[in-house]
Design a protein around this motif. Structure first.
Motif, PDB file in Angstrom:
ATOM      1  N   TYR A 273       0.837  -1.201   0.000  1.00 11.41           N
ATOM      2  CA  TYR A 273       0.000   0.000   0.000  1.00 11.41           C
ATOM      3  C   TYR A 273       0.875   1.257   0.000  1.00 11.41           C
ATOM      4  O   TYR A 273       0.666   2.173  -0.789  1.00 11.41           O
ATOM      5  CB  TYR A 273      -0.916  -0.037   1.228  1.00 11.41           C
ATOM      6  N   TYR A 274       1.868   1.284   0.894  1.00  7.00           N
ATOM      7  CA  TYR A 274       2.726   2.467   0.970  1.00  7.00           C
ATOM      8  C   TYR A 274       3.660   2.582  -0.235  1.00  7.00           C
ATOM      9  O   TYR A 274       3.955   3.684  -0.691  1.00  7.00           O
ATOM     10  CB  TYR A 274       3.499   2.500   2.284  1.00  7.00           C
ATOM     11  N   LEU A 275       4.109   1.460  -0.768  1.00  6.21           N
ATOM     12  CA  LEU A 275       4.923   1.495  -1.979  1.00  6.21           C
ATOM     13  C   LEU A 275       4.127   2.082  -3.143  1.00  6.21           C
ATOM     14  O   LEU A 275       4.626   2.939  -3.887  1.00  6.21           O
ATOM     15  CB  LEU A 275       5.421   0.093  -2.336  1.00  6.21           C
ATOM     16  N   LEU A 276       2.887   1.674  -3.293  1.00 12.57           N
ATOM     17  CA  LEU A 276       2.036   2.218  -4.352  1.00 12.57           C
ATOM     18  C   LEU A 276       1.744   3.699  -4.131  1.00 12.57           C
ATOM     19  O   LEU A 276       1.670   4.472  -5.092  1.00 12.57           O
ATOM     20  CB  LEU A 276       0.730   1.428  -4.459  1.00 12.57           C
ATOM     21  N   ARG A 277       1.597   4.111  -2.895  1.00 10.48           N
ATOM     22  CA  ARG A 277       1.389   5.539  -2.607  1.00 10.48           C
ATOM     23  C   ARG A 277       2.583   6.360  -3.080  1.00 10.48           C
ATOM     24  O   ARG A 277       2.412   7.422  -3.689  1.00 10.48           O
ATOM     25  CB  ARG A 277       1.171   5.761  -1.107  1.00 10.48           C
ATOM     26  N   VAL A 278       3.789   5.877  -2.781  1.00 15.37           N
ATOM     27  CA  VAL A 278       5.003   6.584  -3.210  1.00 15.37           C
ATOM     28  C   VAL A 278       5.079   6.631  -4.729  1.00 15.37           C
ATOM     29  O   VAL A 278       5.371   7.680  -5.325  1.00 15.37           O
ATOM     30  CB  VAL A 278       6.261   5.908  -2.605  1.00 15.37           C
ATOM     31  N   LEU A 279       4.819   5.510  -5.377  1.00 19.01           N
ATOM     32  CA  LEU A 279       4.864   5.465  -6.839  1.00 19.01           C
ATOM     33  C   LEU A 279       3.825   6.404  -7.456  1.00 19.01           C
ATOM     34  O   LEU A 279       4.098   7.076  -8.449  1.00 19.01           O
ATOM     35  CB  LEU A 279       4.648   4.037  -7.341  1.00 19.01           C
ATOM     36  N   ARG A 280       2.651   6.458  -6.879  1.00 17.02           N
ATOM     37  CA  ARG A 280       1.594   7.324  -7.414  1.00 17.02           C
ATOM     38  C   ARG A 280       1.935   8.796  -7.233  1.00 17.02           C
ATOM     39  O   ARG A 280       1.626   9.616  -8.098  1.00 17.02           O
ATOM     40  CB  ARG A 280       0.259   6.994  -6.750  1.00 17.02           C
ATOM     41  N   LYS A 281       2.577   9.138  -6.129  1.00 17.09           N
ATOM     42  CA  LYS A 281       3.007  10.526  -5.936  1.00 17.09           C
ATOM     43  C   LYS A 281       4.030  10.931  -6.991  1.00 17.09           C
ATOM     44  O   LYS A 281       4.113  12.089  -7.368  1.00 17.09           O
ATOM     45  CB  LYS A 281       3.619  10.713  -4.548  1.00 17.09           C
ATOM     46  N   LYS A 282       4.804   9.940  -7.459  1.00 13.98           N
ATOM     47  CA  LYS A 282       5.831  10.213  -8.470  1.00 13.98           C
ATOM     48  C   LYS A 282       5.288  10.107  -9.892  1.00 13.98           C
ATOM     49  O   LYS A 282       6.048  10.225 -10.849  1.00 13.98           O
ATOM     50  CB  LYS A 282       7.014   9.268  -8.282  1.00 13.98           C
ATOM     51  N   GLY A 283       3.999   9.848 -10.040  1.00  9.86           N
ATOM     52  CA  GLY A 283       3.378   9.837 -11.352  1.00  9.86           C
ATOM     53  C   GLY A 283       3.206   8.471 -11.987  1.00  9.86           C
ATOM     54  O   GLY A 283       2.819   8.373 -13.149  1.00  9.86           O
ATOM     55  N   PHE A 284       3.467   7.414 -11.251  1.00  8.29           N
ATOM     56  CA  PHE A 284       3.289   6.060 -11.775  1.00  8.29           C
ATOM     57  C   PHE A 284       1.963   5.491 -11.278  1.00  8.29           C
ATOM     58  O   PHE A 284       1.448   5.912 -10.252  1.00  8.29           O
ATOM     59  CB  PHE A 284       4.426   5.145 -11.324  1.00  8.29           C
ATOM     60  N   ASN A 285       1.437   4.524 -12.005  1.00  5.58           N
ATOM     61  CA  ASN A 285       0.224   3.819 -11.609  1.00  5.58           C
ATOM     62  C   ASN A 285      -0.938   4.782 -11.379  1.00  5.58           C
ATOM     63  O   ASN A 285      -1.622   4.734 -10.370  1.00  5.58           O
ATOM     64  CB  ASN A 285       0.506   2.980 -10.354  1.00  5.58           C
ATOM     65  N   LEU A 286      -1.154   5.668 -12.325  1.00  8.12           N
ATOM     66  CA  LEU A 286      -2.220   6.664 -12.216  1.00  8.12           C
ATOM     67  C   LEU A 286      -3.467   6.213 -12.955  1.00  8.12           C
ATOM     68  O   LEU A 286      -3.390   5.485 -13.942  1.00  8.12           O
ATOM     69  CB  LEU A 286      -1.763   8.009 -12.791  1.00  8.12           C
ATOM     70  N   ARG A 287      -4.600   6.675 -12.493  1.00  6.72           N
ATOM     71  CA  ARG A 287      -5.878   6.515 -13.177  1.00  6.72           C
ATOM     72  C   ARG A 287      -6.269   7.891 -13.691  1.00  6.72           C
ATOM     73  O   ARG A 287      -6.389   8.834 -12.915  1.00  6.72           O
ATOM     74  CB  ARG A 287      -6.960   6.006 -12.234  1.00  6.72           C
ATOM     75  N   HIS A 288      -6.446   7.987 -14.990  1.00  4.26           N
ATOM     76  CA  HIS A 288      -6.830   9.247 -15.612  1.00  4.26           C
ATOM     77  C   HIS A 288      -8.346   9.316 -15.654  1.00  4.26           C
ATOM     78  O   HIS A 288      -8.999   8.460 -16.253  1.00  4.26           O
ATOM     79  CB  HIS A 288      -6.218   9.356 -17.014  1.00  4.26           C
ATOM     80  N   VAL A 289      -8.880  10.346 -14.998  1.00  4.74           N
ATOM     81  CA  VAL A 289     -10.328  10.454 -14.847  1.00  4.74           C
ATOM     82  C   VAL A 289     -10.804  11.825 -15.318  1.00  4.74           C
ATOM     83  O   VAL A 289     -10.020  12.758 -15.458  1.00  4.74           O
ATOM     84  CB  VAL A 289     -10.758  10.231 -13.378  1.00  4.74           C
ATOM     85  N   ALA A 290     -12.094  11.902 -15.538  1.00  6.53           N
ATOM     86  CA  ALA A 290     -12.732  13.171 -15.890  1.00  6.53           C
ATOM     87  C   ALA A 290     -13.611  13.586 -14.728  1.00  6.53           C
ATOM     88  O   ALA A 290     -14.270  12.751 -14.092  1.00  6.53           O
ATOM     89  CB  ALA A 290     -13.561  13.020 -17.157  1.00  6.53           C
ATOM     90  N   LEU A 291     -13.625  14.868 -14.456  1.00  5.70           N
ATOM     91  CA  LEU A 291     -14.475  15.415 -13.409  1.00  5.70           C
ATOM     92  C   LEU A 291     -15.589  16.192 -14.084  1.00  5.70           C
ATOM     93  O   LEU A 291     -15.344  17.139 -14.829  1.00  5.70           O
ATOM     94  CB  LEU A 291     -13.673  16.327 -12.473  1.00  5.70           C
ATOM     95  N   ILE A 292     -16.801  15.756 -13.839  1.00  5.98           N
ATOM     96  CA  ILE A 292     -17.953  16.405 -14.449  1.00  5.98           C
ATOM     97  C   ILE A 292     -18.761  17.064 -13.332  1.00  5.98           C
ATOM     98  O   ILE A 292     -19.173  16.413 -12.385  1.00  5.98           O
ATOM     99  CB  ILE A 292     -18.834  15.382 -15.201  1.00  5.98           C
TER     100      ILE A 292
END
Length: 185
Positions: free
Chosen positions: A122-141
């Motif tokens: 969980y914490y490894l993924l948090r660090v990776l996501r802060k660095k721009g990896f493993n992102l989900r690109h979403v739209a805000l409507i």
């Protein structure tokens, strides 16, 4: 990645069983463990398989979810596995062949190892996501204070892994259809 986590789960269940067997020899030597530990190893292997079969909810995405919810799900699944094994041993009149001390050590060590694994990932993924990896690109409507607040929170909390790539305040039907054709997650 999910396949590696499943493999790691099985290895941790095996490691917990082995550590419990090794520790059991020092905690309370009499009565001695049997010369052949094949029954113990079979029980450990069965636990790994049952955990994989029952853990559909364990392997779902926990992105943006609080850690305690994830740990409860792992704990419930591990408890269900142990309950099924105990029931099987009871129905086959084989529960006396296994040390209760070993079983309790295995159950607690297995739970701790599975929890530690989840927390580390969980914490490894948090660090990776802060660095721009493993992102989900979403739209805000939407528009207004709630939409602005959500956008602000997602920007401030990059560890969630959600990146707003499109913001539509009051979209038309054509704009929504165009949005549906884009490569968003």
């Amino acid at each position: 990645m999910p396949v590696l986590i499943r493999l790691l789960d099985v290895l941790l269940i095996w490691l917990a069983g082995y550590l419990a067997l090794y520790s059991r020899r020092f905690i309370q030597p009499p009565p001695q463990l049997p010369d052949s530990l094949a029954g113990y190893y079979s029980l450990i292997a069965a636990a790994g398989l049952i955990f994989l079969l029952l853990s559909k909810e364990v392997y779902r995405s926990w992105r943006g979810v609080a850690i305690p919810f994830m740990l409860v799900r792992v704990g419930v699944t591990w408890s269900l596995v142990l309950t099924l094994l105990l029931l099987w041993l009871f129905l086959n009149k084989a529960s006396e062949e296994f040390s209760r001390i070993w079983f309790m050590l295995w159950a607690s060590t297995g739970l701790v190892l599975l929890w530690l694994e989840r927390i580390l990932i969980y914490y490894l993924l948090r660090v990776l996501r802060k660095k721009g990896f493993n992102l989900r690109h979403v739209a805000l409507i939407g528009e207004g204070e709630m939409a602005n607040n959500l956008e602000k929170r997602l920007r401030e909390h990059g560890w969630t892994g959600y990146k707003i790539t499109e913001r539509l305040s009051n979209p038309s039907l054509n704009a929504l259809e165009e949005l549906a054709s884009q490569a968003l997650d």
